[in-house]
Design a protein around this motif. Structure first.
Motif, PDB file in Angstrom:
ATOM      1  N   ALA A  35     -27.139  61.440 -14.071  1.00 28.03           N
ATOM      2  CA  ALA A  35     -27.603  60.172 -14.649  1.00 28.03           C
ATOM      3  C   ALA A  35     -27.692  59.081 -13.587  1.00 28.03           C
ATOM      4  O   ALA A  35     -28.649  58.289 -13.563  1.00 28.03           O
ATOM      5  N   ARG A  36     -26.688  59.037 -12.698  1.00 30.02           N
ATOM      6  CA  ARG A  36     -26.730  58.029 -11.621  1.00 30.02           C
ATOM      7  C   ARG A  36     -27.859  58.320 -10.644  1.00 30.02           C
ATOM      8  O   ARG A  36     -28.533  57.407 -10.167  1.00 30.02           O
ATOM      9  N   ARG A  37     -28.086  59.609 -10.346  1.00 29.70           N
ATOM     10  CA  ARG A  37     -29.195  59.975  -9.457  1.00 29.70           C
ATOM     11  C   ARG A  37     -30.524  59.561 -10.092  1.00 29.70           C
ATOM     12  O   ARG A  37     -31.405  59.043  -9.411  1.00 29.70           O
ATOM     13  N   ALA A  38     -30.682  59.784 -11.396  1.00 29.45           N
ATOM     14  CA  ALA A  38     -31.917  59.422 -12.085  1.00 29.45           C
ATOM     15  C   ALA A  38     -32.148  57.911 -12.065  1.00 29.45           C
ATOM     16  O   ALA A  38     -33.290  57.445 -12.103  1.00 29.45           O
ATOM     17  N   ALA A  39     -31.036  57.150 -11.979  1.00 32.51           N
ATOM     18  CA  ALA A  39     -31.136  55.693 -11.916  1.00 32.51           C
ATOM     19  C   ALA A  39     -31.360  55.197 -10.487  1.00 32.51           C
ATOM     20  O   ALA A  39     -31.385  53.983 -10.253  1.00 32.51           O
ATOM     21  N   GLY A  40     -31.487  56.132  -9.542  1.00 31.37           N
ATOM     22  CA  GLY A  40     -31.758  55.750  -8.157  1.00 31.37           C
ATOM     23  C   GLY A  40     -30.537  55.541  -7.304  1.00 31.37           C
ATOM     24  O   GLY A  40     -30.627  54.996  -6.202  1.00 31.37           O
ATOM     25  N   GLU A  41     -29.387  55.988  -7.798  1.00 28.71           N
ATOM     26  CA  GLU A  41     -28.144  55.790  -7.071  1.00 28.71           C
ATOM     27  C   GLU A  41     -27.804  57.023  -6.237  1.00 28.71           C
ATOM     28  O   GLU A  41     -28.015  58.154  -6.675  1.00 28.71           O
ATOM     29  N   ASP A  42     -27.279  56.808  -5.041  1.00 29.62           N
ATOM     30  CA  ASP A  42     -26.760  57.904  -4.210  1.00 29.62           C
ATOM     31  C   ASP A  42     -25.330  58.208  -4.642  1.00 29.62           C
ATOM     32  O   ASP A  42     -24.534  57.291  -4.856  1.00 29.62           O
ATOM     33  N   VAL A  43     -25.023  59.499  -4.750  1.00 32.12           N
ATOM     34  CA  VAL A  43     -23.677  59.900  -5.159  1.00 32.12           C
ATOM     35  C   VAL A  43     -23.152  60.971  -4.213  1.00 32.12           C
ATOM     36  O   VAL A  43     -23.873  61.901  -3.848  1.00 32.12           O
ATOM     37  N   VAL A  44     -21.900  60.813  -3.819  1.00 34.56           N
ATOM     38  CA  VAL A  44     -21.185  61.815  -3.031  1.00 34.56           C
ATOM     39  C   VAL A  44     -19.955  62.233  -3.823  1.00 34.56           C
ATOM     40  O   VAL A  44     -19.255  61.379  -4.371  1.00 34.56           O
ATOM     41  N   VAL A  45     -19.710  63.535  -3.901  1.00 35.52           N
ATOM     42  CA  VAL A  45     -18.541  64.052  -4.589  1.00 35.52           C
ATOM     43  C   VAL A  45     -17.544  64.583  -3.560  1.00 35.52           C
ATOM     44  O   VAL A  45     -17.932  65.310  -2.640  1.00 35.52           O
ATOM     45  N   VAL A  46     -16.286  64.204  -3.687  1.00 39.02           N
ATOM     46  CA  VAL A  46     -15.209  64.772  -2.876  1.00 39.02           C
ATOM     47  C   VAL A  46     -14.310  65.537  -3.835  1.00 39.02           C
ATOM     48  O   VAL A  46     -13.711  64.944  -4.731  1.00 39.02           O
ATOM     49  N   SER A  47     -14.246  66.835  -3.670  1.00 36.27           N
ATOM     50  CA  SER A  47     -13.546  67.678  -4.634  1.00 36.27           C
ATOM     51  C   SER A  47     -12.410  68.458  -3.991  1.00 36.27           C
ATOM     52  O   SER A  47     -12.621  69.246  -3.073  1.00 36.27           O
ATOM     53  N   SER A  48     -11.208  68.260  -4.498  1.00 40.68           N
ATOM     54  CA  SER A  48     -10.081  69.123  -4.166  1.00 40.68           C
ATOM     55  C   SER A  48     -10.156  70.356  -5.056  1.00 40.68           C
ATOM     56  O   SER A  48     -11.102  70.538  -5.809  1.00 40.68           O
TER      57      SER A  48
END
Length: 364
Positions: A35-48
C-alpha cells in the motif's frame, strides 16, 4: 524524493516462540508495504528471525549462547525466512531483494557508502530490500540488539523519514509491563535524558537478543539524524496500519531539531574506537564548546595502539568526551604529546597540525 520508511521486525514479531515464521504477520506487513509503495513511498524492511527459524528447522529449542550455533542456525534459516518474505511480497505485486549486512559493512566507510549505493539503486528500481545481519559470518550479532541498531543505521543510510520498530508489546513503558502491572505506556518522547528515570530493561524474548533499551538507543540515533521513530506492536493486527496512517499508536520518538551528518552518526555509533587520546582541561573545553580541532599541544597521554585513520576516544581523565578520527598513529602521537605546532612539524615533517580535525570529531 519519495517519503522513505524503514520497518524493522524483531525475532518475537517474525517468529512464534517455537521458531516457526509468523506467516500471518509477515503477510500483513507485506500488504501494508504494498500500500505504501502504491502511494509512491519507498520502504525498506529489516527482518530478524533467521536464527530462530534455523533453530526450529534443526529441532532445537530456545536461543543458544554459543556463537557457532547462532551462525549455523542463521545459515539454515536465512534463505527459508527470506523465501517467506519474497512470496508474501510477490503476492502483493512487490519485488523484493535479500540484503545481508555485517558490522564491518557499517564500520568501514567505503563499505558503508557501497551499501548505501546498492540500497539507493534497489529503491530506484522499485524493489523492497529485506535486510538482515549476515549472522553466518559475523560475531557481533548480539551487540546489534536484535537488529535495532542495524535498522537505525539503515534508516540513516537511506535518509529515511521514519523508522518503525515492531516488537511484541505496545511500545515503551515506564517499567516492564510483563513484570509490573502498574507500568504505563509512554506515548511521546522528546527528551532522551529524561528516560533515565524509567525502568527500561534489557529483557528479551526467548528467541531474540534485543530488549527495549536497544530500541531506545536506536531511536536516539535515528532522532539525531532527524528521523521520526515509532516503537509499536507488530503482532497485533491494525497497529502498523495506524502508525503508517499517522495515528496515535505505540511510542513516538520526536526527531532532534539539530541534525547530525550521516558521517558523524556513523562515527559515533558504528566506527569502533581503537585507542584513547587524553587531553587537558583547556583542550576538553575547546572541543566541547568551541567546535575546534584537537592539536597535539592539548594532549597529555595516548593509550592503546592505533593507526592514522582509526577512530579513537578523546577523554579528559577517565571521562570520554567524544570520538574522532586520528591523523596520527599512536606511536607518532606519543612523540609529539604537548608540543606546539611548529615543534610538531620539526619532529614529524609533513605532519598534520590537527591530531583530530573538527570535521572528524563528534561529542559523546
Amino acid at each position: 524524493m519519495a517519503t522513505r520508511t524503514v520497518i524493522k521486525l524483531g525475532s518475537s514479531t517474525v517468529a512464534e516462540p517455537t521458531g516457526h515464521p509468523r506467516v500471518d504477520v509477515i503477510a500483513r506487513i507485506a500488504t501494508a508495504v504494498a500500500a505504501r509503495r502504491a502511494a509512491g513511498e519507498d520502504v525498506v524492511v529489516v527482518s530478524s528471525g533467521a536464527i530462530a527459524h534455523g533453530m526450529q528447522v534443526m529441532g532445537r529449542t530456545g536461543r543458544s549462547s554459543v556463537i557457532e550455533d547462532l551462525q549455523a542456525a542463521s545459515a539454515v534459516g536465512q534463505g527459508k525466512l527470506f523465501r517467506v518474505w519474497d512470496e508474501q511480497l510477490a503476492a502483493e505485486g512487490v519485488r523484493s531483494a535479500q540484503v545481508l549486512l555485517t558490522f564491518f559493512d557499517l564500520m568501514a566507510r567505503t563499505h558503508y557508502l557501497n551499501a548505501r549505493a546498492t540500497l539507493e539503486r534497489l529503491l530506484a528500481w522499485g524493489v523492497v530490500p529485506v535486510i538482515n545481519e549476515n549472522d553466518t559470518t559475523t560475531t557481533d550479532e548480539i551487540s546489534f540488539g536484535d537488529n535495532d541498531f542495524l535498522a537505525a543505521q539503515v534508516a540513516v543510510l537511506v535518509g529515511a523519514d521514519r523508522l518503525i520498530l515492531l516488537t511484541d508489546i505496545d511500545g515503551l513503558y515506564t517499567a516492564d509491563p510483563r513484570l509490573d502491572p502498574d507500568a504505563q505506556l509512554v506515548r511521546e518522547v522528546h527528551d532522551f535524558e529524561g528516560l533515565s528515570r524509567l525502568d527500561i530493561g534489557h529483557s528479551t524474548s526467548p528467541l531474540g537478543s534485543g530488549g527495549m533499551r536497544s530500541k531506545v538507543v536506536a531511536a536516539e540515533m535515528a532522532s539525531a539524524a532527524g528521523i521520526v521513530t515509532v516503537v509499536a506492536n507488530g503482532v497485533r493486527p491494525g497497529a502498523l496500519d495506524a502508525v503508517l496512517a499517522g495515528a496515535e499508536e505505540g511510542t513516538r520518538f520526536a526527531p532532534a531539531e539539530a541534525r547530525h551528518s550521516s558521517f558523524k552518526l556513523w562515527l559515533k555509533y558504528a566506527k569502533p574506537a581503537r585507542g584513547t587520546i587524553v587531553v587537558d582541561a583547556g583542550a576538553a573545553k575547546a572541543l566541547k564548546t568551541g567546535g575546534t580541532s584537537l592539536l597535539p599541544v592539548g594532549i597529555t597521554d595516548v593509550r592503546g595502539e592505533f593507526d592514522a585513520g582509526d577512530a579513537v576516544h578523546v577523554a579528559q581523565g577517565a571521562v570520554v568526551i567524544g570520538k574522532g578520527i586520528s591523523s596520527y598513529t599512536a606511536g607518532e602521537l606519543r612523540q609529539v604529546v604537548g608540543l606546539q605546532s611548529p615543534r610538531v612539524r620539526e619532529v614529524l615533517p609533513r605532519a598534520s597540525d590537527e591530531a583530530v580535525h573538527r570535521d572528524y570529531f563528534v561529542l559523546a
